[in-house]
Design a protein around this motif. Structure first.
Motif, PDB file in Angstrom:
ATOM      1  N   PRO A   1       0.733  -1.381  -0.050  1.00 58.24           N
ATOM      2  CA  PRO A   1       0.180   0.058   0.105  1.00 58.24           C
ATOM      3  C   PRO A   1       0.798   1.196  -0.122  1.00 58.24           C
ATOM      4  O   PRO A   1       1.988   1.289   0.395  1.00 58.24           O
ATOM      5  CB  PRO A   1      -0.743  -0.082   1.291  1.00 58.24           C
ATOM      6  CG  PRO A   1       0.014  -0.869   2.161  1.00 58.24           C
ATOM      7  CD  PRO A   1       0.850  -2.020   1.346  1.00 58.24           C
ATOM      8  N   PRO A   2       0.459   2.301  -0.457  1.00 59.93           N
ATOM      9  CA  PRO A   2       0.872   3.714  -0.470  1.00 59.93           C
ATOM     10  C   PRO A   2       1.646   4.189   0.739  1.00 59.93           C
ATOM     11  O   PRO A   2       2.551   4.922   0.789  1.00 59.93           O
ATOM     12  CB  PRO A   2      -0.193   4.681  -0.968  1.00 59.93           C
ATOM     13  CG  PRO A   2      -0.959   4.045  -1.560  1.00 59.93           C
ATOM     14  CD  PRO A   2      -1.097   2.646  -0.885  1.00 59.93           C
ATOM     15  N   LYS A   3       1.110   3.695   1.964  1.00 64.64           N
ATOM     16  CA  LYS A   3       1.510   4.000   3.291  1.00 64.64           C
ATOM     17  C   LYS A   3       3.039   3.578   3.487  1.00 64.64           C
ATOM     18  O   LYS A   3       3.572   3.896   4.445  1.00 64.64           O
ATOM     19  CB  LYS A   3       0.639   3.892   4.416  1.00 64.64           C
ATOM     20  CG  LYS A   3       0.387   2.404   4.697  1.00 64.64           C
ATOM     21  CD  LYS A   3      -0.627   2.333   5.694  1.00 64.64           C
ATOM     22  CE  LYS A   3      -0.906   1.076   6.295  1.00 64.64           C
ATOM     23  NZ  LYS A   3      -1.980   0.685   6.968  1.00 64.64           N
ATOM     24  N   VAL A   4       3.177   2.469   2.899  1.00 63.53           N
ATOM     25  CA  VAL A   4       4.568   1.726   2.976  1.00 63.53           C
ATOM     26  C   VAL A   4       5.388   1.805   1.621  1.00 63.53           C
ATOM     27  O   VAL A   4       5.076   1.216   0.699  1.00 63.53           O
ATOM     28  CB  VAL A   4       4.536   0.422   3.354  1.00 63.53           C
ATOM     29  CG1 VAL A   4       5.793  -0.281   3.420  1.00 63.53           C
ATOM     30  CG2 VAL A   4       3.321  -0.016   4.679  1.00 63.53           C
ATOM     31  N   SER A   5       6.386   2.760   1.633  1.00 66.95           N
ATOM     32  CA  SER A   5       7.133   3.131   0.469  1.00 66.95           C
ATOM     33  C   SER A   5       8.434   2.565   0.443  1.00 66.95           C
ATOM     34  O   SER A   5       9.310   2.661   1.311  1.00 66.95           O
ATOM     35  CB  SER A   5       7.352   4.675   0.258  1.00 66.95           C
ATOM     36  OG  SER A   5       5.828   5.176   0.000  1.00 66.95           O
ATOM     37  N   LEU A   6       8.720   1.668  -0.436  1.00 68.66           N
ATOM     38  CA  LEU A   6      10.035   1.259  -0.832  1.00 68.66           C
ATOM     39  C   LEU A   6      11.051   2.301  -1.136  1.00 68.66           C
ATOM     40  O   LEU A   6      10.728   3.215  -1.930  1.00 68.66           O
ATOM     41  CB  LEU A   6      10.163  -0.060  -1.787  1.00 68.66           C
ATOM     42  CG  LEU A   6       9.639  -1.380  -1.110  1.00 68.66           C
ATOM     43  CD1 LEU A   6       8.297  -1.453  -0.646  1.00 68.66           C
ATOM     44  CD2 LEU A   6       9.899  -2.479  -2.211  1.00 68.66           C
ATOM     45  N   LYS A   7      12.348   2.240  -0.488  1.00 71.65           N
ATOM     46  CA  LYS A   7      13.418   3.315  -0.675  1.00 71.65           C
ATOM     47  C   LYS A   7      14.205   2.861  -1.703  1.00 71.65           C
ATOM     48  O   LYS A   7      14.697   1.677  -1.743  1.00 71.65           O
ATOM     49  CB  LYS A   7      14.081   3.594   0.669  1.00 71.65           C
ATOM     50  CG  LYS A   7      13.110   4.035   1.435  1.00 71.65           C
ATOM     51  CD  LYS A   7      14.074   4.198   2.685  1.00 71.65           C
ATOM     52  CE  LYS A   7      13.090   5.025   3.929  1.00 71.65           C
ATOM     53  NZ  LYS A   7      13.881   5.238   5.184  1.00 71.65           N
ATOM     54  N   THR A   8      14.617   3.616  -2.752  1.00 68.23           N
ATOM     55  CA  THR A   8      15.645   3.335  -3.861  1.00 68.23           C
ATOM     56  C   THR A   8      16.744   2.852  -3.091  1.00 68.23           C
ATOM     57  O   THR A   8      17.510   3.543  -2.294  1.00 68.23           O
ATOM     58  CB  THR A   8      15.938   4.341  -4.632  1.00 68.23           C
ATOM     59  OG1 THR A   8      14.352   4.842  -5.627  1.00 68.23           O
ATOM     60  CG2 THR A   8      16.850   4.149  -5.937  1.00 68.23           C
TER      61      THR A   8
END
Length: 250
Positions: A139-146
């Motif tokens: 979900p959008p509230k958990v964003s993977l970091k580059t």
């Protein structure tokens, strides 16, 4: 030309042509005039294909009891990823995960995402009542970091009172970046060409999503993609919905 000379000419012509005629009658016509094979654009070029039906890359279990009913020609619980280690790259903050779930008596599934050994996302859901392929989306509230790599775990809860009976599969996903030239190529490309580019750069979730979207229109692409990683036996399995029961962010 006299009748005798004409007759002699026809006999000579027949014997010259007879090898070709014999070949024509010796082989069925469907072998002599095969249509060109359908060209498949998208395949996954790297990694150790999973293969079926026996492979260590599918599900594991923590106990001796199993709640899965496995078709002898189909895999066990399996992530639709290109390698046995279930490693994947993604460009997305919120990638999709595709998994094959065999027939099971279990009703509940669980998905956990971890970063640096800490759970950053966990959800449980009701399993479909038939074998097939499901999609999970971060979900959008958990964003993977580059540049970061994450561990994920997909579990079938066979017995809520005894979690040692769980069936599970696991893997890693890394969010990566692409060059501006590749980004521009993606912007100009058709959906099929986009899938081909994603596959070329080992970006599996985006490849899968693009090909899933054209599964009905271009079934050969879907079948060819799964065949390239040894999962062609589940190409005809339905895409199933799952009902989320909880959505937690530790």
């Amino acid at each position: 030309m006299t009748a005798r000379k004409h007759s002699h000419y026809l006999r000579k012509l027949f014997f010259i042509a007879s090898p070709a005629l014999l070949l024509l009658f010796a082989f069925p016509t469907h072998l002599l005039a095969q249509p060109s094979p359908v060209q498949v654009s998208v395949n996954f070029p790297s990694g150790d294909p999973k293969g079926t039906p026996a492979r260590s890359s599918g599900g594991g279990k923590r106990g001796n009891f199993s709640c899965l009913t496995i078709d002898k020609n189909k895999p066990t619980l399996t992530a639709l990823m290109p390698t046995r280690e279930n490693k994947s790259l993604t460009l997305s903050e919120n990638p999709d995960f595709y998994l094959y779930i065999p027939q099971t008596k279990a009703q509940i599934g669980e998905f956990i995402l971890r970063a640096d050994e800490e759970d950053i996302y966990q959800t449980s859901f009701k399993l479909p009542g038939q074998p097939g392929i499901v999609k999970l989306t971060i979900p959008p509230k958990v964003s993977l970091k580059t540049g970061s790599t994450y561990q994920w775990y997909f579990t079938i809860v066979c017995n809520p009172d005894d979690r040692s009976a769980d069936e599970y599969t696991e893997g890693t996903i890394e969010r990566t970046a692409i060059s501006s030239s590749v980004s521009q190529a993606l912007e100009k490309a058709t959906p099929l060409k986009q899938a081909e580019i994603y596959a070329k750069y080992d970006i599996w979730p985006e490849t899968m999503t693009k090909v899933v979207q054209m599964r009905e229109e271009k079934p050969n692409e879907w079948q060819g993609l799964l065949k390239s990683v040894g999962l062609e036996v589940i190409a005809d399995e339905p895409l199933l919905n799952i009902t989320e029961l909880s959505d937690n962010q530790p």
